[in-house]
Design a protein around this motif. Structure first.
Motif, PDB file in Angstrom:
ATOM      1  N   UNK A 179      -4.167  -4.333   6.761  1.00 36.46           N
ATOM      2  CA  UNK A 179      -4.089  -3.222   5.808  1.00 36.46           C
ATOM      3  C   UNK A 179      -4.354  -3.677   4.375  1.00 36.46           C
ATOM      4  N   UNK A 180      -3.770  -4.802   3.986  1.00 37.46           N
ATOM      5  CA  UNK A 180      -3.880  -5.254   2.596  1.00 37.46           C
ATOM      6  C   UNK A 180      -5.166  -6.023   2.314  1.00 37.46           C
ATOM      7  N   UNK A 181      -5.638  -6.812   3.295  1.00 42.34           N
ATOM      8  CA  UNK A 181      -6.756  -7.728   3.037  1.00 42.34           C
ATOM      9  C   UNK A 181      -7.952  -7.541   3.965  1.00 42.34           C
ATOM     10  N   UNK A 230       9.814   3.343  15.021  1.00 41.92           N
ATOM     11  CA  UNK A 230       9.259   2.879  13.742  1.00 41.92           C
ATOM     12  C   UNK A 230       9.562   3.884  12.646  1.00 41.92           C
ATOM     13  N   UNK A 231       9.966   3.360  11.478  1.00 40.41           N
ATOM     14  CA  UNK A 231      10.263   4.175  10.304  1.00 40.41           C
ATOM     15  C   UNK A 231       9.462   3.638   9.129  1.00 40.41           C
ATOM     16  N   UNK A 232       8.747   4.528   8.458  1.00 39.15           N
ATOM     17  CA  UNK A 232       7.961   4.152   7.285  1.00 39.15           C
ATOM     18  C   UNK A 232       8.500   4.918   6.086  1.00 39.15           C
ATOM     19  N   UNK A 233       8.952   4.170   5.077  1.00 35.27           N
ATOM     20  CA  UNK A 233       9.517   4.787   3.876  1.00 35.27           C
ATOM     21  C   UNK A 233       8.843   4.205   2.645  1.00 35.27           C
ATOM     22  N   UNK A 234       8.892   4.964   1.575  1.00 38.66           N
ATOM     23  CA  UNK A 234       8.351   4.486   0.305  1.00 38.66           C
ATOM     24  C   UNK A 234       9.327   3.484  -0.288  1.00 38.66           C
ATOM     25  N   UNK A 235       8.862   2.263  -0.504  1.00 38.79           N
ATOM     26  CA  UNK A 235       9.690   1.258  -1.172  1.00 38.79           C
ATOM     27  C   UNK A 235       9.389   1.272  -2.667  1.00 38.79           C
ATOM     28  N   UNK A 236       8.308   1.916  -3.051  1.00 35.40           N
ATOM     29  CA  UNK A 236       7.860   2.053  -4.431  1.00 35.40           C
ATOM     30  C   UNK A 236       6.593   2.882  -4.399  1.00 35.40           C
ATOM     31  N   UNK A 237       5.999   3.171  -5.554  1.00 32.83           N
ATOM     32  CA  UNK A 237       4.806   4.033  -5.576  1.00 32.83           C
ATOM     33  C   UNK A 237       3.617   3.437  -4.801  1.00 32.83           C
ATOM     34  N   UNK A 238       3.534   2.135  -4.740  1.00 36.24           N
ATOM     35  CA  UNK A 238       2.410   1.478  -4.058  1.00 36.24           C
ATOM     36  C   UNK A 238       2.888   0.528  -2.961  1.00 36.24           C
ATOM     37  N   UNK A 257      -0.528  14.625   3.233  1.00 34.39           N
ATOM     38  CA  UNK A 257       0.343  15.215   2.221  1.00 34.39           C
ATOM     39  C   UNK A 257       1.820  15.110   2.564  1.00 34.39           C
ATOM     40  N   UNK A 258       2.265  13.950   3.005  1.00 26.65           N
ATOM     41  CA  UNK A 258       3.667  13.746   3.361  1.00 26.65           C
ATOM     42  C   UNK A 258       4.506  13.843   2.086  1.00 26.65           C
ATOM     43  N   UNK A 259       5.550  14.657   2.099  1.00 23.38           N
ATOM     44  CA  UNK A 259       6.366  14.814   0.890  1.00 23.38           C
ATOM     45  C   UNK A 259       6.987  13.491   0.443  1.00 23.38           C
ATOM     46  N   UNK A 260       7.108  13.336  -0.874  1.00 19.71           N
ATOM     47  CA  UNK A 260       7.705  12.131  -1.448  1.00 19.71           C
ATOM     48  C   UNK A 260       9.133  11.973  -0.928  1.00 19.71           C
ATOM     49  N   UNK A 301       0.858  -1.188   0.000  1.00 16.48           N
ATOM     50  CA  UNK A 301       0.000   0.000   0.000  1.00 16.48           C
ATOM     51  C   UNK A 301       0.892   1.234   0.000  1.00 16.48           C
ATOM     52  N   UNK A 302       0.399   2.359  -0.537  1.00 18.21           N
ATOM     53  CA  UNK A 302       1.184   3.593  -0.478  1.00 18.21           C
ATOM     54  C   UNK A 302       1.453   3.995   0.978  1.00 18.21           C
ATOM     55  N   UNK A 303       2.603   4.619   1.203  1.00 18.66           N
ATOM     56  CA  UNK A 303       3.011   5.009   2.554  1.00 18.66           C
ATOM     57  C   UNK A 303       1.955   5.844   3.264  1.00 18.66           C
ATOM     58  N   UNK A 304       1.346   6.792   2.585  1.00 10.66           N
ATOM     59  CA  UNK A 304       0.363   7.658   3.227  1.00 10.66           C
ATOM     60  C   UNK A 304      -0.818   6.848   3.785  1.00 10.66           C
TER      61      UNK A 304
END
Length: 163
Positions: free
Chosen positions: A152-154, A101-109, A77-80, A11-14
């Motif tokens: 979150x996913x299912x 805890x750290x949440x980062x974008x691993x990809x667009x989704x 609206x967390x910056x990319x 899922x997207x980070x936001x």
């Protein structure tokens, strides 16, 4: 004792951040949660102290959680490319813990959730538990993350799971 566990969520980070930050969802993915109530402050905000009761087997554990860092403070609206930080301190009888805890974008989704955990024990019994069962703490942290991922996913709810 220190360890880090991580998991990728499809899922997207936001969206992941929104689900993690919403107290209405906690009992759906935090296995064993009996109660999570703010004693002072607003849920999730820095400085907020909450009473947390967890049930593990036939035992109930009560502790106090204090939010020590939340960045950014506004989760819309967390910056990319920006890393989202959720840090807390948890204190219970014979135990002190810090979770970062750290949440980062691993990809667009896709979101990478990395959780650094540190435990300190006092009292003979808790020190023995820490020495004899360090893997149990890591396993429980990873179980919480896997349960969140399934929620979150299912839409899976741990309260409906058959163990």
């Amino acid at each position: 004792m220190k360890y880090t566990v991580s998991i990728e969520i499809a899922l997207p980070r936001e969206r992941v951040v929104q689900l993690l930050a919403d107290p209405a969802h906690m009992s759906k993915w935090l296995r064993g949660l009996v109660l999570h109530e703010p004693l002072s402050g607003v849920h999730g905000q820095v400085g907020t102290k909450s009473r947390v009761v967890m049930e593990m087997g036939k035992q109930k554990i009560e502790c106090t959680e204090t939010i020590t860092r939340r960045e950014p403070t506004d989760l819309r609206g967390i910056p990319e490319g920006h890393v989202v930080h959720f840090d807390r301190k948890i204190v219970g009888e014979g135990m002190w813990s810090a979770v970062r805890d750290r949440l980062t974008e691993a990809g667009p989704e896709t979101t990478l959730w990395a959780s650094e955990n540190e435990y300190r024990f006092s009292g003979l019994l808790m020190r023995l538990v820490g020495l004899l069962m360090p893997g149990a703490f890591r396993k429980q942290s990873l179980q919480h993350m896997e349960d969140f991922k399934a929620f979150a996913e299912q839409g899976k709810d741990v309260r409906e799971a058959k163990d």
